[in-house]
Design an enzyme around this catalytic site. Structure first.
Site, PDB file in Angstrom:
ATOM      1  N   ARG A  65      79.745 -42.664 -47.402  1.00  0.00           N
ATOM      2  CA  ARG A  65      80.044 -42.419 -48.801  1.00  0.00           C
ATOM      3  C   ARG A  65      79.318 -41.154 -49.258  1.00  0.00           C
ATOM      4  O   ARG A  65      78.195 -40.875 -48.804  1.00  0.00           O
ATOM      5  CB  ARG A  65      79.531 -43.616 -49.594  1.00  0.00           C
ATOM      6  CG  ARG A  65      79.842 -43.617 -51.074  1.00  0.00           C
ATOM      7  CD  ARG A  65      81.269 -43.832 -51.344  1.00  0.00           C
ATOM      8  NE  ARG A  65      81.504 -44.248 -52.721  1.00  0.00           N
ATOM      9  CZ  ARG A  65      82.713 -44.183 -53.279  1.00  0.00           C
ATOM     10  NH1 ARG A  65      83.755 -43.737 -52.621  1.00  0.00           N
ATOM     11  NH2 ARG A  65      82.877 -44.599 -54.518  1.00  0.00           N
ATOM     12  N   THR A 334      93.109 -42.829 -52.513  1.00  0.00           N
ATOM     13  CA  THR A 334      92.331 -43.029 -51.303  1.00  0.00           C
ATOM     14  C   THR A 334      93.345 -43.227 -50.182  1.00  0.00           C
ATOM     15  O   THR A 334      94.544 -43.255 -50.420  1.00  0.00           O
ATOM     16  CB  THR A 334      91.453 -44.269 -51.566  1.00  0.00           C
ATOM     17  OG1 THR A 334      90.609 -43.963 -52.678  1.00  0.00           O
ATOM     18  CG2 THR A 334      90.644 -44.745 -50.404  1.00  0.00           C
ATOM     19  N   THR A 352      88.378 -41.212 -48.713  1.00  0.00           N
ATOM     20  CA  THR A 352      88.887 -40.816 -50.023  1.00  0.00           C
ATOM     21  C   THR A 352      88.309 -39.514 -50.533  1.00  0.00           C
ATOM     22  O   THR A 352      87.198 -39.119 -50.168  1.00  0.00           O
ATOM     23  CB  THR A 352      88.578 -41.928 -51.050  1.00  0.00           C
ATOM     24  OG1 THR A 352      89.242 -41.644 -52.273  1.00  0.00           O
ATOM     25  CG2 THR A 352      87.105 -42.098 -51.300  1.00  0.00           C
ATOM     26  N   ASN A 354      88.754 -39.629 -53.861  1.00  0.00           N
ATOM     27  CA  ASN A 354      88.866 -40.353 -55.124  1.00  0.00           C
ATOM     28  C   ASN A 354      90.229 -40.101 -55.744  1.00  0.00           C
ATOM     29  O   ASN A 354      91.194 -40.713 -55.358  1.00  0.00           O
ATOM     30  CB  ASN A 354      87.730 -40.018 -56.089  1.00  0.00           C
ATOM     31  CG  ASN A 354      87.594 -41.095 -57.157  1.00  0.00           C
ATOM     32  OD1 ASN A 354      88.059 -42.216 -56.964  1.00  0.00           O
ATOM     33  ND2 ASN A 354      86.966 -40.775 -58.279  1.00  0.00           N
ATOM     34  N   SER A 405      81.726 -48.099 -54.485  1.00  0.00           N
ATOM     35  CA  SER A 405      83.127 -47.963 -54.075  1.00  0.00           C
ATOM     36  C   SER A 405      83.803 -49.322 -54.083  1.00  0.00           C
ATOM     37  O   SER A 405      83.141 -50.363 -54.102  1.00  0.00           O
ATOM     38  CB  SER A 405      83.177 -47.396 -52.654  1.00  0.00           C
ATOM     39  OG  SER A 405      84.491 -47.453 -52.147  1.00  0.00           O
ATOM     40  N   GLY A 427      93.585 -47.295 -53.695  1.00  0.00           N
ATOM     41  CA  GLY A 427      93.999 -47.695 -55.047  1.00  0.00           C
ATOM     42  C   GLY A 427      92.860 -48.123 -55.948  1.00  0.00           C
ATOM     43  O   GLY A 427      93.038 -49.021 -56.768  1.00  0.00           O
ATOM     44  N   GLY A 428      91.671 -47.497 -55.807  1.00  0.00           N
ATOM     45  CA  GLY A 428      90.559 -47.862 -56.695  1.00  0.00           C
ATOM     46  C   GLY A 428      90.306 -49.361 -56.596  1.00  0.00           C
ATOM     47  O   GLY A 428      90.366 -49.944 -55.512  1.00  0.00           O
TER      48      GLY A 428
END
Ligand code: GLY
Length: 523
Positions: A65, A334, A352, A354, A405, A427-428
């Site tokens: 990340r 993502t 991702t 984002n 995340s 998709g968040g």
């Protein structure tokens, strides 16, 4: 088999498998190829999580990340009157220190069998020699013109002022050069070399804050995957800095108290999942953050006892209300890819920038886009972010901290301990619910993978207190009944983007997201 949102990238992974590589080699090859062929989310300027299950029983997860730059501050996205600006979403200040190159290299060194140069060869070829743009690639870039047109990438993505036409060959010489430097020199080229220098120069030119020191300090983290059980199946999921694994585990543990679950698409099924989502997302939004900065109650939130107390609060006839939580106490694009090899090694990776095409900032000379992952922090604890997620202090901005995340690369084992499913989503926050719904469709509703993937999805994330469902995905009668029970519902377009592989008799079945584009390639 490799399943991703880019057929060319899936083929890159298959090329490596055919050359004798294992699933980790193929996953890394796919990841680098995605950076070339799927620039809306594939990346070297972003980050991700890789969940690995080796056929010999070893499990591991790598967290690459992004982190907040050292010069980041808690209120950097607020204006003078305390209002949120859009600087966490667009432009140089939105960029977290990228982890993708370091993370993929780390996974390769520990679990792969090939060199970085070998697995990067397909990506380099795709960038240097180009590939034929298809209609989705062209449409994606046309839709992103407002964002990308503000930055230098416009010269590459809109040659002659237009996105590449379907059927034309699209080349990325600057990106090819960066990839070749990384392949030849290793991660040093990115974190303490020429590619990193281009990134830092771009930051300086455009007003960003990432420095050479930020890049030099970046480290991916090995994590122990969360191991949970659901009705005889075993799940390996992603721990913090992702919320994906804890939230899925907590939800499934609650649902286990109602198993076998009511029929798919019924009022009771939708109600029970919603009530479970409400509780697990409330915990997620309040309590989770980077474990290096906050104490994450992982044991408690994933325990069967805790889920029992939550399950006992569920009223089967009436919707509850999401409690306000103690705030003092995460693009739409993502991408996930799943890989298995002939030995049964399995890799689930979600990566991702984002938002689609990240912050829009493109590194001159480097040839790649930078993320807008800083928006996954609670830029203003208590106020909704880009996904409408209302999060707390645990996920506030601090220098060097990983933003929370929702990415949930997941591997499910059957009762015999064999890999059954390799899955995950983009998709968040809908990553969590869509991944879980595909898993439930297979193991609760006994659907084929194709049916499990196409089946209508719905989503609830505690706040806003609304069930978002795919238009026509619930019948009118079900919507009316849920409304009478006290739920608020909203019809929406397709939810999430899942790419999965499932063990079937005699082999594997791969299905890419039916709502999107991709390629499931096997041999
Ligand atoms: N950027 C989406 C996520 O990490 O959840």
């Amino acid at each position: 088999m490799v399943v991703s949102n880019s057929r060319l990238a899936s083929e890159a992974g298959i090329e490596i498998l055919k050359a004798g590589g294992n699933a980790v080699d193929a996953a890394v090859a796919t990841g680098f190829a995605m950076a070339v062929t799927y620039p809306s989310a594939g990346n070297i300027g972003g980050g991700g999580f890789m969940n690995i299950r080796m056929a010999d029983g070893r499990s591991a997860a790598i967290d690459y990340r992004e982190v907040a730059p050292l010069a980041a501050t808690r209120d950097m996205y607020l204006d003078a009157s305390g209002k949120l600006t859009n600087k966490s979403v667009v432009g140089p200040l939105a960029v977290g220190v990228p982890g993708a190159v370091a993370g993929m290299n780390e996974a390769l060194s520990k679990y792969g069998s090939m060199t970085l140069a070998q697995v990067m060869a397909p990506a380099i070829r795709l960038a240097e020699q180009g590939f034929v743009a298809d209609s989705a690639f062209s449409r994606g870039l046309t839709g992103a013109r407002n964002l990308l047109g503000q930055f230098e990438g416009k010269t590459v993505f809109y040659p002659g002022g237009e996105a590449p036409k379907p059927g034309s060959t699209f080349k990325q010489p600057d990106l090819a050069r960066s990839l070749k430097l990384i392949a030849a020199q290793g991660v040093k080229a990115f974190y303490d070399g020429e590619v990193g220098d281009s990134l830092v120069a771009e930051m300086k030119r455009s007003g960003g804050i990432i420095t050479k020191d930020d890049l030099r300090r970046y480290k991916p983290e090995w994590r122990t995957p969360i191991k949970s059980t659901y009705r005889g199946y075993t799940l390996f999921t992603m721990p913090p800095a992702s919320s994906g694994g804890i939230t899925m585990t907590e939800t499934l543990n609650i649902l286990e108290h109602f198993a076998p679950l009511p029929p798919f698409g019924s009022v009771q099924y939708t109600h029970l999942l919603t009530e479970a989502y409400r509780r697990s997302f409330t915990d997620r939004n309040e309590k989770l953050g980077d474990p290096a900065f906050v104490t994450v109650p992982l044991e408690q939130l994933t325990s069967k006892d805790y889920a029992k107390t939550l399950a006992q609060q569920v009223n089967r006839a009436k919707a509850s209300k999401t409690p306000t939580f103690n705030i003092n106490g995460d693009g739409t694009n993502t991408t996930h890819y799943s890989v298995v090899d002939a030995k049964g090694n399995a890799v689930a990776t979600t990566t991702t920038l984002n938002n689609s095409y990240g912050s829009g900032v493109w590194v001159r000379g480097g040839g790649f886009l930078l993320n807008d992952e800083m928006d996954d922090f609670a830029a203003k604890p208590g106020a909704p972010n880009m996904f409408g997620l209302v999060q707390g202090e645990a996920n506030a901005i601090k220098p060097g901290k990983r933003m929370l995340s929702a990415m949930a690369p997941t591997i499910v084992l059957d009762a015999q301990g064999q890999v059954l499913l390799v899955t995950g989503a983009a998709g968040g926050p809908t990553i969590i619910t869509a991944t879980m719904e595909v898993i439930l469709n297979v193991i609760e509703h006994h659907m084929s993978l194709a049916d499990a993937m196409v089946a209508p999805r719905f989503h609830h994330q505690a706040l806003p207190d609304t069930i978002r469902y795919e238009r026509n995905g619930l019948t009118g009668v079900v919507v009316d009944s849920l409304t009478k029970m006290g739920h608020t519902l909203q019809a929406s377009t397709g939810i999430a983007n899942v790419n999965s592989i499932m063990r079937v008799k005699g082999g594997w079945h791969g299905v890419f997201e039916p709502r999107s584009v991709g390629g499931a390639v096997g041999y």
